[in-house]
Enzyme design. Structure first.
Site, mmCIF file in Angstrom:
data_model
loop_
_atom_site.group_PDB
_atom_site.id
_atom_site.type_symbol
_atom_site.label_atom_id
_atom_site.label_comp_id
_atom_site.label_asym_id
_atom_site.label_seq_id
_atom_site.Cartn_x
_atom_site.Cartn_y
_atom_site.Cartn_z
ATOM 1 N N TYR A 85 4.921 -5.664 1.676
ATOM 2 C CA TYR A 85 4.558 -7.091 1.621
ATOM 3 C C TYR A 85 5.587 -7.926 2.368
ATOM 4 O O TYR A 85 6.229 -8.798 1.785
ATOM 5 C CB TYR A 85 4.426 -7.531 0.158
ATOM 6 C CG TYR A 85 3.200 -6.952 -0.505
ATOM 7 C CD1 TYR A 85 1.957 -7.563 -0.342
ATOM 8 C CD2 TYR A 85 3.259 -5.772 -1.230
ATOM 9 C CE1 TYR A 85 0.815 -7.025 -0.912
ATOM 10 C CE2 TYR A 85 2.125 -5.228 -1.799
ATOM 11 C CZ TYR A 85 0.901 -5.852 -1.644
ATOM 12 O OH TYR A 85 -0.230 -5.325 -2.202
ATOM 13 N N GLU B 174 -1.345 -0.741 1.174
ATOM 14 C CA GLU B 174 -1.464 -2.122 0.694
ATOM 15 C C GLU B 174 -0.700 -3.016 1.654
ATOM 16 O O GLU B 174 0.386 -2.653 2.117
ATOM 17 C CB GLU B 174 -0.838 -2.309 -0.702
ATOM 18 C CG GLU B 174 -1.653 -1.777 -1.854
ATOM 19 C CD GLU B 174 -1.006 -2.045 -3.216
ATOM 20 O OE1 GLU B 174 -0.299 -3.076 -3.364
ATOM 21 O OE2 GLU B 174 -1.209 -1.228 -4.124
ATOM 22 N N ASP C 269 0.246 -4.353 -12.373
ATOM 23 C CA ASP C 269 -0.165 -5.722 -12.090
ATOM 24 C C ASP C 269 -1.661 -5.950 -12.316
ATOM 25 O O ASP C 269 -2.367 -6.433 -11.449
ATOM 26 C CB ASP C 269 0.219 -6.022 -10.627
ATOM 27 C CG ASP C 269 -0.013 -7.468 -10.240
ATOM 28 O OD1 ASP C 269 0.190 -8.345 -11.083
ATOM 29 O OD2 ASP C 269 -0.410 -7.701 -9.079
ATOM 30 N N GLU D 12 2.868 3.484 -6.540
ATOM 31 C CA GLU D 12 4.198 2.866 -6.639
ATOM 32 C C GLU D 12 5.008 3.341 -7.845
ATOM 33 O O GLU D 12 5.515 2.517 -8.626
ATOM 34 C CB GLU D 12 4.077 1.341 -6.650
ATOM 35 C CG GLU D 12 3.539 0.783 -5.355
ATOM 36 C CD GLU D 12 3.686 -0.740 -5.259
ATOM 37 O OE1 GLU D 12 4.130 -1.369 -6.232
ATOM 38 O OE2 GLU D 12 3.367 -1.290 -4.187
HETATM 39 C C1 BDP Z 1 1.665 -3.695 -5.417
HETATM 40 C C2 BDP Z 1 0.828 -3.032 -6.499
HETATM 41 C C3 BDP Z 1 -0.434 -3.784 -6.842
HETATM 42 C C4 BDP Z 1 -0.109 -5.261 -6.965
HETATM 43 C C5 BDP Z 1 0.409 -5.767 -5.620
HETATM 44 C C6 BDP Z 1 0.775 -7.255 -5.675
HETATM 45 O O1 BDP Z 1 0.480 -1.691 -6.121
HETATM 46 O O2 BDP Z 1 -0.985 -3.292 -8.024
HETATM 47 O O3 BDP Z 1 -1.187 -6.004 -7.392
HETATM 48 O O4 BDP Z 1 1.591 -5.072 -5.292
HETATM 49 O O5 BDP Z 1 1.908 -7.567 -6.060
HETATM 50 O O6 BDP Z 1 3.002 -3.561 -5.757
HETATM 51 O O7 BDP Z 1 -0.079 -8.055 -5.374
#
Ligand code: BDP
Length: 590
Positions: free
Chosen positions: A449, A485, A203, A396
């Site tokens: 997320y 993250e 991404d 990931e």
């Molecule tokens: C994670 C990735 C990261 C993405 C982030 C996203 O590690 O590189 O930018 O999600 O979706 O899966 O913002």
């Protein structure tokens, strides 16, 4: 502290798996000179259908301007966004760079015992380098330095002129790191003949070019090729163990001085392997050398290419936030950034470009062999840095696939064999029950997320889901966990209350839900939290991306969104409640 070795013309054995030679950062000294080649270079992208005209016509044999039109291109930089040509922005294939320089007489034929070395800080992705038309090296992979001894070429003639040509290919295949694939679109009712696209599964935008400084430097013919330093302490004594690799002769003597920041010598040594003792050392802050490891709070920062103003701005923002650490997502950052982390006491999880490994072909033997080399190059470059707390071998990956077990077992074992002193991890977004790489890591790093990619808009499920995530991983592995993250996109200036997705309020609300779970778990096994992301960043175009990824707590122009203030408040509170983490700057860099 600085370790200075002076060499008067003895070899090295190593407990760790020995790497072939060193990659010391070039610095001027009494015995070394340096010439920076940064600035404007000549440039041409090969738009021919096969992208092969440069090789067919041997563009490296004479000045580039003589084989066709050239444009000015700055180094270090990515080439994509510097012209108004949209085709150059999304270009895939070979591009050609050239720089002509005059060398000082002291480097030329009569210069006894002088080696001349050409070093490229990093170039993405595959590079072939010629000097005066003679190929001197090739290198696979962006983000890491490579060099070539060019003495024989530049000292072979009488001319001081030195023409450096670098052909660079940004194509990513299933075996590169990061991987990608080229897709040919063969339906001529939809695409012109020969039409292809570069696909990737990571991404961020695949910026390409010579991203970091190019320098020429000299060394004597007998020279220090590598230094390896490891540290320990007991009571009030700090121990610095060193190994120095000297190349060019086996007959030499070596003396070393260990200096503190102001230049005062605090310990002295003799010979290529030894131990230096320092009384009452000031330990490097904040983590590794403390009796009680502290809670790490991080944010991830991106660094493509070298831009001094941006580096200083970002480090100032980190300090303003009270943050103490980041991960080099998702590739190694410039050495110049790492130097400042060493100096400022910022802890770094040093990640290699193992990102976007989502397909079974990314776990074959060719990928594995290259991945091992990349880890060698990364460790060779960064092994002596106090800031580096841990190596991350991937972000990931599809670690639920069965070949991932052997793959990560091998990469992690290799990394530990090269550097037995640091923990190793990779960052997972796989289900804890199906992750074939997790058994081999020292620390579990998890990305999630909740209420964003799952249960969009449902802030009320975050706490339950996050709690389940932590408990499941911990029950399975009993290893420390870092939330590597978490976050949400927000478009700066977009407001909505009650919070709706993409508003600054929603981003804040997501963070607060996560934080309340972190605050329970950090008393136990959760040892770090990394917000995604430090700043907004460019990605490929997609319906889910609005001029890039907007999960930054700062905009791409480094202005704070509301979430930045939430984190600032939190980080300083965390720092103040911890006796072991002091939000002051401490220098103890070797
Ligand atoms: C994670 C990735 C990261 C993405 C982030 C996203 O590690 O590189 O930018 O999600 O979706 O899966 O913002």
């Amino acid at each position: 502290m600085a370790l200075c070795c002076s060499l008067c013309l003895l070899l090295l054995s190593c407990q760790a798996l020995a790497l072939r030679g060193g990659m010391l950062y070039p610095r001027e000294s009494a015995s070394r000179e340096l010439k920076e080649l940064n600035g404007i270079w000549s440039f041409r992208a090969d738009f021919s259908e096969q992208r092969d005209q440069g090789f067919v016509q041997q563009w490296y044999r004479k000045p580039l301007r003589q084989s066709g039109p050239v444009i000015d291109m700055p180094v270090p930089a990515s080439f994509n966004e510097l012209t108004q040509n949209p085709n150059l922005r999304k270009y895939t294939g070979w591009v050609w760079y050239e720089k002509e320089v005059l060398l000082p007489r002291s480097w030329l034929p009569n210069a006894l015992n002088t080696r001349v070395v050409l070093r490229v800080g990093s170039a993405h992705y595959y590079s072939i380098v010629w000097v005066n038309g003679v190929q001197v090296t090739e290198h696979e992979g962006g983000h890491l330095p490579f060099e070539a001894d060019i003495s024989r070429i530049v000292q072979g003639g009488s001319r001081a002129a030195c023409r450096i040509t670098i052909a660079l290919n940004n194509t990513l295949t299933p075996q590169t790191l990061p991987p990608g694939s080229i897709q040919f679109m063969r339906d001529e009712s939809k695409y012109p003949r020969g039409y292809f696209v570069q696909n990737t599964r990571f991404d961020f935008f695949n910026y390409a070019g010579i991203h970091r400084p190019v320098v020429l430097y000299t060394t004597p013919s007998v020279y220090i090729d590598d230094i390896t330093v490891t540290t320990a302490w007991a009571g009030n004594i700090g121990v610095v163990r060193y190994q120095v690799l000297v190349t060019g002769s086996t007959r030499y003597s070596l003396s070393l001085n260990l200096r503190e920041k102001e230049g005062k010598v605090v310990a002295m040594g003799e010979g290529p392997i030894g131990e230096l003792k320092v009384v009452e050392p000031r330990l490097w802050w904040p983590y590794l050398m403390h009796e009680n490891p502290g809670y790490l709070y991080y944010l991830e920062i991106r660094g493509k290419g070298l831009d001094w103003s941006l580096i200083v701005k970002d480090l100032n923002l980190l300090q303003w936030l009270g943050a103490n650490s980041f991960r080099t997502s998702h590739y190694p950052y410039a050495e110049e950034i790492m130097d400042l982390c060493d100096a400022y006491g910022i802890v770094v999880i040093d990640e290699c470009p193992g990102v976007g490994m989502r397909d079974p072909e990314n776990f074959g033997n060719a990928s594995l062999a290259h991945h091992l080399v990349v880890m060698e190059e990364l460790i060779r470059r960064d092994k002596n840095r106090p800031s580096v707390v841990m190596w991350s071998v991937a972000n990931e990956p599809a670690s639920e696939l069965s070949p991932a077990a052997y793959y990560f077992k091998t990469v992690i074992a290799h990394t530990k064999a090269i550097d037995p002193t640091r923990p190793v991890t990779f960052v997972s977004n796989a289900n804890y029950a199906h992750d074939h790489g997790a058994p081999y890591v020292d620390v579990i790093c998890v990305n999630s997320y909740f209420s964003w990619y799952h249960d969009a808009g449902h802030l009320e499920v975050i706490q339950l889901q996050l709690n389940t995530q932590f408990e499941s991983w911990y029950e399975t592995y009993q290893k420390p966990i870092i939330q590597s993250e978490y976050g949400a996109d927000s478009i700066a200036g977009l407001h909505n209350d009650p919070p709706l997705m993409f508003s600054e309020e929603y981003q804040k609300a997501v963070l607060k839900e996560y934080h309340s779970v972190f605050d329970k778990k950090r008393k136990d096994y959760v040892i770090g939290e990394l917000i995604w992301n430090f700043a907004d960043f460019m990605t490929d175009q997609a319906t889910s991306r609005v001029l890039g990824n907007k999960k930054g707590i700062f905009t791409r122009q480094r202005q704070p969104k509301a979430a930045a203030f939430v984190l600032r408040d939190r980080y300083w509170k965390l720092a103040n409640e911890s006796s072991c983490l002091r939000p002051t700057l401490t220098y103890y860099n070797l």
